[in-house]
Design an enzyme around this catalytic site. Structure first.
Site, mmCIF file in Angstrom:
data_model
loop_
_atom_site.group_PDB
_atom_site.id
_atom_site.type_symbol
_atom_site.label_atom_id
_atom_site.label_comp_id
_atom_site.label_asym_id
_atom_site.label_seq_id
_atom_site.Cartn_x
_atom_site.Cartn_y
_atom_site.Cartn_z
ATOM 1 N N LYS A 173 -14.106 17.983 13.708
ATOM 2 C CA LYS A 173 -14.906 18.952 12.926
ATOM 3 C C LYS A 173 -14.836 18.609 11.439
ATOM 4 O O LYS A 173 -13.759 18.277 10.926
ATOM 5 C CB LYS A 173 -14.359 20.356 13.186
ATOM 6 C CG LYS A 173 -15.199 21.505 12.622
ATOM 7 C CD LYS A 173 -14.617 22.846 13.070
ATOM 8 C CE LYS A 173 -15.425 24.034 12.587
ATOM 9 N NZ LYS A 173 -14.875 25.331 13.052
ATOM 10 N N SER B 193 -18.247 28.392 15.346
ATOM 11 C CA SER B 193 -18.747 27.485 14.351
ATOM 12 C C SER B 193 -18.515 25.999 14.667
ATOM 13 O O SER B 193 -19.164 25.144 14.066
ATOM 14 C CB SER B 193 -18.078 27.810 13.011
ATOM 15 O OG SER B 193 -16.686 27.543 13.067
ATOM 16 N N SER C 21 -14.184 30.328 17.140
ATOM 17 C CA SER C 21 -15.015 29.142 16.901
ATOM 18 C C SER C 21 -14.694 27.922 17.749
ATOM 19 O O SER C 21 -15.422 26.936 17.693
ATOM 20 C CB SER C 21 -14.932 28.737 15.433
ATOM 21 O OG SER C 21 -15.807 29.530 14.696
#
Ligand code: GLN
Length: 478
Positions: free
Chosen positions: A72, A147, A171
Site C-alpha cells: 500500500k 481504503s 481498510s
C-alpha cells in the site's frame, strides 16, 4: 494466461527446491501487464526494479523465498515515492523505509509495486484516491472496497500471492471481503507503525492480504515484531504461525454475533454468515450467542476519534517542510490555506474539519471525551465476551461490493457501512475477513473472525479449518 500462484505453492515448493522462482515471477509480471490497465491496482509499478530486487534477494534460506508482495502506498520506502494517493505527497520521496518493509525484505519478500488507496487511507471504496481508479476483479463496474483497495485487487487479480495494507477502521478486512481474499488486521502494536503514514495513530495497524490463509500467516510472521522506533509496538516474540496453521483447534468456542445480522444487512450476507456458523458447528465448534451491547455506538465513536487524530496528524502538511506547495500564497497564512485546499481532496478536508471541531475548546468534552469513554465501554464488551468464547464470528460488511459512483454524494452512508469492522480497531483486537460465499451475481462475500489481543494464531488456525472445509474460488481473471 497462466494461473495464479498462491503463497503456499510459492513457499513450500521453494523449500522443497522444486520451484523455478524466476519463471514464477515472470508469470506475475505477465499478469500485471495483461490486466493492470483494467484493474488499476498500482500507483507505481516498475518491472525492471522488481526483477533487480528479486535477483538480489536471498531465496534459499528466507521465509518468503523471493515472493512478490504488493505494498500500500502509505508505507514509506526509499526507492518508491510514498504518495498516500494524495496530491499533497504525489512527488514525496521518503528518506527512510518503514520497519514492516525492512522486515519484509529481511524475510525474502520482494516489493512488487505501490498500490492505490483512498487518499490518506480515508474511505471505503478507493474512489477517494487523487491518483488513480481501482476496479473490482470480480466485476469492474464495482469498487474493490477501501481504503487498501489496490492491495486487495493485486491479490485477487493474481498479480501477487500476498500484499500489505493498513487498517484503521476496516481498510484491510472490508476490501478483502469485497475482493474475495483473506485480510487480517493484527492486534494493535503487533506490527510496527514506524514508516506508516499516520491517519489515526491509536487505531492504525498494518496487516496482510492473501489468496490463502497460509499467505496471511507467512506475511504476518515476516512483518510482525517489536520495534523500538514505535513506542506502541509490543515487545512479545512473534509466534511461528505457519508451524501451527494446519492443526485444527479443539474444543473451539465461537461467539456468534447474530445481532449483527439484523436490520440493514443484505440477505446474501445473512445467509453466507449463517452458513459459516453451520460449517464451524459441523467441524465440532460450540456456538454461543454473544451480544456486544455497545457496538451500536461504534460508528459515532470512531467518526469522532479517527478524524480528531487525523486533524492533528495531517497538520504537518503545510507546504513548508515537504510535499505540495501552492504557487499562489500572498502571506504565510494564505500559503497554508491554499496549499491545504489544493493539496487535500474533499474527504480528507471533511475529516480535518470534523476533527478540529471535535477537539476545539468548548466541544472537546462533549465530543472527544465522550467518544473516549464510549471507546472504553466498547473495548470492555469485547474483553467480557472473550471470557466466554475463544473467537467471535460475524459479518464484515452489510452488503457486497457496490457499484462505482453509487455512494459518491453520500459519505454518511459509507461511514455507516463500517459498523462491523470499526469495533476491532477501537478495542485493539485482531480480526480477519475470510471468503465465505458468492452473491447470485458473482460477487464475493466475507465472514469476520475476531479474537482477544494476540490471538492471531487461533484466528489463522480457525480460518484454515474453514478454508479446508469450504475452499473458495480465487483469481477471477484467468
Ligand atoms: N472506512 C474507514 C474510514 O474511512 C476505515 C478506513 C481505514 O481503515 N483506513 O475511515
Amino acid at each position: 494466461m497462466t494461473d495464479c500462484i498462491d503463497a503456499r505453492t510459492w513457499i513450500e515448493q521453494s523449500r522443497a527446491k522444486s520451484f523455478d522462482g524466476t519463471a514464477a515471477l515472470e508469470v506475475m509480471l505477465d499478469r500485471v501487464s495483461t490486466y493492470e490497465k483494467q484493474m488499476g491496482a498500482f500507483l507505481q509499478f516498475e518491472p525492471e526494479q522488481v526483477r533487480q530486487d528479486f535477483q538480489e534477494t536471498d531465496r534459499e534460506t528466507t521465509l518468503l523465498a523471493g515472493m512478490p508482495v504488493a505494498v500500500k502506498d502509505n508505507l514509506c520506502e526509499t526507492h518508491y515515492r510514498t504518495t498516500c494517493a494524495s496530491r499533497m505527497l504525489e512527488n514525496f520521496h521518503s528518506p527512510y523505509t518503514a520497519t514492516a518493509l525492512v522486515n519484509l525484505q529481511k524475510h525474502g519478500g520482494v516489493i512488487l509495486g505501490k498500490t492505490n488507496l483512498d487518499e490518506f487511507a480515508m474511505g471505503s471504496s478507493t474512489e477517494n484516491s487523487a491518483l488513480g481508479v481501482s476496479r473490482n476483479p470480480w466485476n469492474p463496474d464495482c469498487v474493490p472496497g477501501g481504503s487498501s483497495g489496490g492491495s486487495a485487487v493485486a491479490v485477487a487479480a493474481g498479480f501477487a500471492p500476498v500484499s500489505l495494507g493498513s487498517d484503521t477502521g476496516g481498510s484491510i478486512r472490508q476490501p478483502a471481503a469485497f475482493c474475495g481474499v483473506v485480510g487480517l488486521k493484527p492486534t494493535y502494536g503487533r506490527v510496527s507503525r514506524y514508516g506508516l503514514v499516520a491517519f489515526a495513530s491509536s487505531l492504525d495497524q498494518i496487516g496482510p492480504f492473501s489468496q490463502d490463509v497460509y499467505g496471511a500467516a507467512a506475511l504476518l510472521q515476516a512483518v510482525a515484531g517489536y520495534d523500538p522506533l514505535d513506542s506502541t509496538s509490543i515487545n512479545l516474540p512473534v509466534p511461528d504461525y505457519l508451524n501451527t496453521l494446519d492443526r485444527p483447534l479443539e474444543n473451539l468456542r465461537i461467539g456468534f454475533l447474530e445481532e449483527w445480522l439484523s436490520e440493514g444487512v443484505d440477505d446474501c450476507v445473512r445467509d453466507s454468515v449463517t452458513a459459516a456458523v453451520d460449517c464451524y458447528r459441523k467441524l465440532g465448534a460450540t456456538i454461543v450467542p454473544i451480544s456486544l451491547p455497545h457496538s451500536k455506538y461504534c460508528v459515532a465513536t470512531y467518526y469522532v476519534i479517527a478524524p480528531s487524530e487525523a486533524s492533528s496528524n495531517l497538520s504537518r502538511y503545510d507546504g513548508m517542510h515537504y510535499g505540495y506547495r501552492s504557487q499562489e500564497g500572498t502571506s504565510l497564512q494564505d500559503l497554508y490555506r491554499k496549499t491545504r485546499s489544493e493539496g487535500f481532496g474533499a474527504e480528507v478536508q471533511r475529516r480535518i474539519m470534523l476533527g478540529c471541531y471535535a477537539l476545539s475548546s468548548g466541544y472537546y468534552d462533549a465530543y472527544y471525551l465522550q467518544a473516549m469513554k464510549m471507546r472504553r465501554l466498547i473495548q470492555q464488551d469485547y474483553l467480557q465476551a472473550f471470557e466466554q468464547v475463544d473467537l467471535l464470528l460475524g459479518p464484515v460488511t452489510p452488503g457486497p461490493a457496490f457499484r462505482r459512483g453509487e455512494h459518491e454524494n453520500d459519505p454518511l452512508k459509507l461511514y455507516l457501512a463500517d459498523i462491523f469492522t470499526i469495533g476491532a480497531n477501537l478495542a485493539g483486537i485482531p480480526a480477519a475477513s475470510i471468503p465465505c460465499g458468492m452473491t447470485d451475481s458473482g460477487l464475493p462475500l466475507g465472514v469476520q473472525l475476531l479474537g482477544p489481543p494476540h490471538s492471531e494464531e487461533n484466528i489463522l488456525r480457525a480460518a484454515r479449518m474453514f478454508e479446508h472445509a469450504k475452499p473458495w474460488k480465487t483469481c477471477p481473471l484467468k
